[in-house]
Design a protein around this motif. Structure first.
Motif, PDB file in Angstrom:
ATOM      1  N   VAL A  22      29.436  62.193   5.363  1.00 50.99           N
ATOM      2  CA  VAL A  22      29.047  63.337   6.542  1.00 50.99           C
ATOM      3  C   VAL A  22      27.375  64.328   5.853  1.00 50.99           C
ATOM      4  O   VAL A  22      26.408  64.870   6.259  1.00 50.99           O
ATOM      5  N   GLU A  23      26.611  62.891   4.804  1.00 56.28           N
ATOM      6  CA  GLU A  23      25.844  63.097   4.731  1.00 56.28           C
ATOM      7  C   GLU A  23      25.161  62.207   3.500  1.00 56.28           C
ATOM      8  O   GLU A  23      26.475  61.138   2.645  1.00 56.28           O
ATOM      9  N   THR A  24      24.133  61.362   3.879  1.00 56.28           N
ATOM     10  CA  THR A  24      23.701  60.427   2.221  1.00 56.28           C
ATOM     11  C   THR A  24      22.077  60.840   2.055  1.00 56.28           C
ATOM     12  O   THR A  24      21.435  61.879   2.734  1.00 56.28           O
ATOM     13  N   GLY A  25      21.765  60.558   0.527  1.00 54.22           N
ATOM     14  CA  GLY A  25      21.013  60.742   0.025  1.00 54.22           C
ATOM     15  C   GLY A  25      19.989  59.639   0.317  1.00 54.22           C
ATOM     16  O   GLY A  25      20.031  59.058   0.868  1.00 54.22           O
ATOM     17  N   PRO A  26      19.072  59.660   0.060  1.00 53.15           N
ATOM     18  CA  PRO A  26      17.836  59.505   0.346  1.00 53.15           C
ATOM     19  C   PRO A  26      17.748  57.984   0.039  1.00 53.15           C
ATOM     20  O   PRO A  26      17.027  57.656   1.100  1.00 53.15           O
ATOM     21  N   ASP A  27      18.199  57.469  -0.867  1.00 53.91           N
ATOM     22  CA  ASP A  27      18.133  55.912  -0.993  1.00 53.91           C
ATOM     23  C   ASP A  27      19.471  55.391  -0.145  1.00 53.91           C
ATOM     24  O   ASP A  27      19.032  54.305  -0.799  1.00 53.91           O
ATOM     25  N   VAL A  28      19.556  55.834   0.269  1.00 47.14           N
ATOM     26  CA  VAL A  28      21.539  55.172   0.447  1.00 47.14           C
ATOM     27  C   VAL A  28      20.679  54.557   2.127  1.00 47.14           C
ATOM     28  O   VAL A  28      19.511  54.624   2.768  1.00 47.14           O
ATOM     29  N   GLU A  29      20.357  53.182   1.837  1.00 44.56           N
ATOM     30  CA  GLU A  29      20.322  52.369   2.932  1.00 44.56           C
ATOM     31  C   GLU A  29      21.087  51.823   4.144  1.00 44.56           C
ATOM     32  O   GLU A  29      20.954  51.397   5.293  1.00 44.56           O
ATOM     33  N   PHE A  30      22.554  51.291   3.714  1.00 43.49           N
ATOM     34  CA  PHE A  30      23.305  51.236   4.475  1.00 43.49           C
ATOM     35  C   PHE A  30      24.431  51.678   5.191  1.00 43.49           C
ATOM     36  O   PHE A  30      24.646  51.636   5.844  1.00 43.49           O
ATOM     37  N   ILE A  31      25.197  52.756   4.482  1.00 43.61           N
ATOM     38  CA  ILE A  31      25.928  53.272   5.314  1.00 43.61           C
ATOM     39  C   ILE A  31      25.895  54.524   5.750  1.00 43.61           C
ATOM     40  O   ILE A  31      24.452  54.741   5.689  1.00 43.61           O
ATOM     41  N   LYS A  32      26.882  54.602   6.323  1.00 48.27           N
ATOM     42  CA  LYS A  32      25.975  55.736   7.586  1.00 48.27           C
ATOM     43  C   LYS A  32      26.425  57.059   8.286  1.00 48.27           C
ATOM     44  O   LYS A  32      28.309  56.936   7.384  1.00 48.27           O
ATOM     45  N   VAL A  33      26.103  58.423   7.934  1.00 48.18           N
ATOM     46  CA  VAL A  33      26.714  59.253   9.149  1.00 48.18           C
ATOM     47  C   VAL A  33      27.941  58.557   9.978  1.00 48.18           C
ATOM     48  O   VAL A  33      27.879  57.941  10.864  1.00 48.18           O
ATOM     49  N   GLY A  34      29.638  59.021   9.210  1.00 50.27           N
ATOM     50  CA  GLY A  34      30.095  58.998  10.653  1.00 50.27           C
ATOM     51  C   GLY A  34      30.904  57.898  10.325  1.00 50.27           C
ATOM     52  O   GLY A  34      32.312  57.607  10.563  1.00 50.27           O
ATOM     53  N   ASP A  35      30.639  57.307   8.633  1.00 50.26           N
ATOM     54  CA  ASP A  35      31.451  55.773   8.410  1.00 50.26           C
ATOM     55  C   ASP A  35      32.106  56.284   8.069  1.00 50.26           C
ATOM     56  O   ASP A  35      32.590  57.275   7.025  1.00 50.26           O
ATOM     57  N   LEU A  36      33.897  55.493   7.975  1.00 56.80           N
ATOM     58  CA  LEU A  36      34.724  56.403   7.135  1.00 56.80           C
ATOM     59  C   LEU A  36      35.175  55.162   6.057  1.00 56.80           C
ATOM     60  O   LEU A  36      35.316  53.652   6.866  1.00 56.80           O
TER      61      LEU A  36
END
Length: 415
Positions: free
Chosen positions: A84-98
């Motif tokens: 539901v939230e990603t940090g600024p350094d997250v590149e490949f995982i996206k909001v909504g991924d299970l």
């Protein structure tokens, strides 16, 4: 901002569901948090809305007062959730991924992680190699038996399911990927189970049943499961295992009745440090070395022992003084004389979870059925812990937001 509810250890034999802080991308001070980790920034992390989060036998060790876990510790290391939230350094995982979350927390950067030894990451726990969510002496990363949880090093740690709708159809199976299925599989791989093997698995709890499932997946010819609990032994028989009731005596005689000889090619310890003795009298007495010693007796010379069962360095509830610091009366001379190989430690979940996910998605295995994965509401966690502690032959899966119930309205939900 959303609230957060979580299962909290409140003293020997007791857990409660409490309001806790909504997670942020920083490790805050709290029960069990290593002082050196307080204030640790995690721009590489994500916030998950938990879809499934399981009660584990390792949690029970803490709840029984058998570790140095502090009161107030938020429990839970078997996590499956939606980002539901990603940090600024997250590149490949996206909001909504299970995603499935390996119970070992690892950085992906240290020498151990780079060689696949994610169970002993060097950078996430200031006290020792290796870490996990919601566990004593593991650095203080907040547990996941909650509505929301923070996962650090998300691009590295998370296993994204390729199709959310398909994943929700198989969510109870996929929920086993965070720990017990890879752990049972690791025990069998470590024991060198292969095509045609005869294997003895000590313990018919969820990890033991996952190990038995894994042994069949690896091609074992005969899988024998030993336990004291009649319901759990019946569950093992339900998917093709032979069983040994160790309350009737040492396993050798019963193994000989099954195989014609009193030994197996390899063995797995899925019990750990709260093992009990064998036989009508011994079953009521705690003997922490009994399983390991019996496995040395029944495993053929040159065989291997996989030991995913938990052993600890501090056990204040031990009946023996030596066992309080993790010292056991092992017959090491027997193991040496038989040239046994011993494999211990946390399962490096990331070595196996993708392959096991594919086996689930392509209907090669039914792990949820074999361990009787049973969803219950988060608020029923105290009852789930109590039932599990009394020997229920189930794997309780907490459903914090009712998403499992919504996806499977025909499924019975409740402890």
């Amino acid at each position: 901002m959303a609230g957060n509810r979580a299962v909290t250890y409140v003293g020997s034999g007791r857990v409660e569901v409490h309001d806790i802080d909504y997670p942020g991308l920083e490790l805050r001070d709290g029960p069990g948090v290593n002082p050196a980790n307080v204030g640790r920034k995690t721009p590489h992390g994500v916030i998950l809305k938990n879809v499934a989060t399981n009660i584990c036998g390792s949690d029970q060790h803490m709840v029984r007062g058998r570790t140095t876990a502090p009161e107030g510790l938020v429990l839970g290391h078997e996590i499956t959730g939606e980002v539901v939230e990603t940090g600024p350094d997250v590149e490949f995982i996206k909001v909504g991924d299970l995603c499935s979350v390996p119970f070992n927390i690892s950085c992906g950067r240290c020498r151990n992680c780079k060689t696949g030894k994610t169970g002993i990451c060097l950078n996430v726990n200031p006290d020792r190699p290796g870490s996990a969510y919601g566990y004593v002496d593991m650095g203080g990363w907040v547990g996941g038996q909650a509505e929301y949880v923070m996962v650090p090093y998300a691009d590295w740690n998370l296993l994204k399911f390729p199709d959310k709708d398909q994943a929700m159809e198989k969510i109870l199976d996929l929920a086993m990927l965070s720990d017990i299925f890879p752990t049972g599989y690791h025990g069998c791989v470590s024991a060198k189970v292969t095509t045609g093997s005869t294997v003895y698995i000590a313990g018919a709890g969820p990890v033991g049943l996952a190990a038995a499932t894994s042994a069949f997946l690896l091609g074992a010819a005969a899988v024998i499961v030993g336990d004291l609990n009649a319901d759990r032994l019946a569950k093992a028989r339900s998917f093709g295992c032979e069983t040994v009731d160790v309350s009737q005596g040492e396993p050798q005689d019963q193994i000989e009745q099954i195989l014609g000889i009193p030994e197996v090619d390899c063995a797995v310890d899925a019990v750990g440090f709260e093992a009990r003795g064998h036989g009508p009298d011994g079953a009521a007495v705690e003997k922490p070395a009994s399983v390991l010693n019996s496995l040395m007796e029944i495993t053929t010379a040159g065989g291997s022992l996989g030991i995913p069962g938990l052993y600890v360095t501090g056990d204040p509830g031990a009946q023996e003084e030596a066992a309080k610091v993790g010292s056991l009366s092992l017959r090491l001379g027997l193991g040496w004389a038989k040239s046994h190989a011993f494999f211990t430690g946390q399962c490096p979940v990331m070595q196996y979870n993708h392959q096991l996910m594919m086996a689930i998605l392509h209907d090669r295995v039914q792990i949820a059925k074999n361990v009787d994965a049973t969803p219950i509401p988060l608020e029923d966690a105290p009852k789930g812990y109590a039932d599990f502690d009394h020997g229920a032959a189930k794997k309780f899966v907490l459903d914090p937001h009712g998403l499992i119930k919504a996806a499977h309205p025909d499924l019975a939900v409740g402890a």
